[in-house]
Design a protein around this motif. Structure first.
Motif, PDB file in Angstrom:
ATOM      1  N   ASN A  12       0.846  -1.186   0.000  1.00 19.30           N
ATOM      2  CA  ASN A  12       0.000   0.000   0.000  1.00 19.30           C
ATOM      3  C   ASN A  12       0.882   1.236   0.000  1.00 19.30           C
ATOM      4  O   ASN A  12       1.665   1.426   0.919  1.00 19.30           O
ATOM      5  CB  ASN A  12      -0.896   0.020   1.248  1.00 19.30           C
ATOM      6  N   GLN A  44      -5.492  -8.129   0.743  1.00 24.21           N
ATOM      7  CA  GLN A  44      -6.541  -7.110   0.776  1.00 24.21           C
ATOM      8  C   GLN A  44      -5.979  -5.714   0.614  1.00 24.21           C
ATOM      9  O   GLN A  44      -5.082  -5.297   1.338  1.00 24.21           O
ATOM     10  CB  GLN A  44      -7.298  -7.204   2.104  1.00 24.21           C
ATOM     11  N   LYS A  96      -6.055  -1.972   1.276  1.00 26.62           N
ATOM     12  CA  LYS A  96      -6.577  -1.269   2.451  1.00 26.62           C
ATOM     13  C   LYS A  96      -6.284   0.216   2.447  1.00 26.62           C
ATOM     14  O   LYS A  96      -5.406   0.672   1.724  1.00 26.62           O
ATOM     15  CB  LYS A  96      -5.912  -1.842   3.717  1.00 26.62           C
ATOM     16  N   TYR A 144      -5.912   3.618   5.391  1.00 26.01           N
ATOM     17  CA  TYR A 144      -5.493   3.778   6.778  1.00 26.01           C
ATOM     18  C   TYR A 144      -6.061   5.036   7.402  1.00 26.01           C
ATOM     19  O   TYR A 144      -6.247   6.050   6.733  1.00 26.01           O
ATOM     20  CB  TYR A 144      -3.963   3.831   6.858  1.00 26.01           C
ATOM     21  N   PRO A 172      -5.497   0.166   9.881  1.00 26.70           N
ATOM     22  CA  PRO A 172      -6.070  -0.222   8.592  1.00 26.70           C
ATOM     23  C   PRO A 172      -7.591  -0.236   8.641  1.00 26.70           C
ATOM     24  O   PRO A 172      -8.182  -0.560   9.668  1.00 26.70           O
ATOM     25  CB  PRO A 172      -5.523  -1.628   8.362  1.00 26.70           C
ATOM     26  N   THR A 173      -8.221   0.120   7.537  1.00 27.14           N
ATOM     27  CA  THR A 173      -9.671  -0.012   7.416  1.00 27.14           C
ATOM     28  C   THR A 173      -9.953  -1.308   6.659  1.00 27.14           C
ATOM     29  O   THR A 173      -9.147  -1.734   5.837  1.00 27.14           O
ATOM     30  CB  THR A 173     -10.278   1.166   6.634  1.00 27.14           C
ATOM     31  N   GLU A 174     -11.057  -1.924   6.938  1.00 25.16           N
ATOM     32  CA  GLU A 174     -11.317  -3.258   6.397  1.00 25.16           C
ATOM     33  C   GLU A 174     -11.710  -3.270   4.920  1.00 25.16           C
ATOM     34  O   GLU A 174     -11.194  -4.032   4.138  1.00 25.16           O
ATOM     35  CB  GLU A 174     -12.370  -3.983   7.233  1.00 25.16           C
ATOM     36  N   ASN A 175     -12.616  -2.427   4.554  1.00 22.12           N
ATOM     37  CA  ASN A 175     -13.109  -2.483   3.174  1.00 22.12           C
ATOM     38  C   ASN A 175     -12.841  -1.196   2.419  1.00 22.12           C
ATOM     39  O   ASN A 175     -12.860  -0.120   2.993  1.00 22.12           O
ATOM     40  CB  ASN A 175     -14.611  -2.762   3.157  1.00 22.12           C
ATOM     41  N   CYS A 176     -12.597  -1.355   1.151  1.00 28.20           N
ATOM     42  CA  CYS A 176     -12.411  -0.182   0.307  1.00 28.20           C
ATOM     43  C   CYS A 176     -13.675   0.079  -0.495  1.00 28.20           C
ATOM     44  O   CYS A 176     -14.104  -0.757  -1.279  1.00 28.20           O
ATOM     45  CB  CYS A 176     -11.225  -0.374  -0.622  1.00 28.20           C
TER      46      CYS A 176
END
Ligand SMILES: [Zn+2]
Ligand SMILES: [Zn+2]
Length: 124
Positions: free
Chosen positions: A53, A67, A69, A71, A82-86
């Motif tokens: 990333n 995945q 991600k 942030y 980190p955030t789970e879903n984009c």
């Protein structure tokens, strides 16, 4: 093998690491150079074993998993969460459809104060 050392470093790290952090750690015990670390990391990315990333500081961060991600960066303690879903991919697809622009990547970063810093009352 260098690949396994790098993989384990990432696996045991609670946060994502930069190539330089990995190199600094490895060079204490292994005879390695930074370009080998970069090459190995890119191989692992190509195989889908780790994710790269690039954040807005233009530095690439690596972590286990495939995945993509984003942030949330705490401006006080500089921890990246980190955030789970984009959700941006949906928007990117829409833009691609509407404009014909071939979007290949995107960056998005959230800044603020993390819950821990808020609780400690140390936020500026
Ligand atoms: Zn914080
Ligand atoms: Zn995204």
């Amino acid at each position: 093998m260098k690949k396994d050392i790098i993989f384990n470093l990432l696996k045991n790290s609670p946060k994502s690491l930069t190539a330089e952090e990995i190199y600094n750690d490895m060079s204490q015990t292994t005879d390695v150079n930074l370009s080998t670390v970069y090459r190995t990391l890119n191989n692992l990315v190509a195989k889908g074993e780790i994710t790269k990333n690039v954040r807005q500081d233009k530095i690439a961060y690596f972590e286990i998993g495939d995945q993509h991600k984003h942030y949330m960066i705490c401006d006080n303690c500089h921890t990246a969460f980190p955030t789970e879903n984009c959700e941006i991919d949906k928007l990117a697809r829409k833009l691609k459809r509407e404009t014909g622009f071939n979007i290949t990547s995107h960056t998005l970063e959230f800044h603020g104060i993390c819950p821990e810093c808020i609780n400690k009352g140390t936020n500026k």
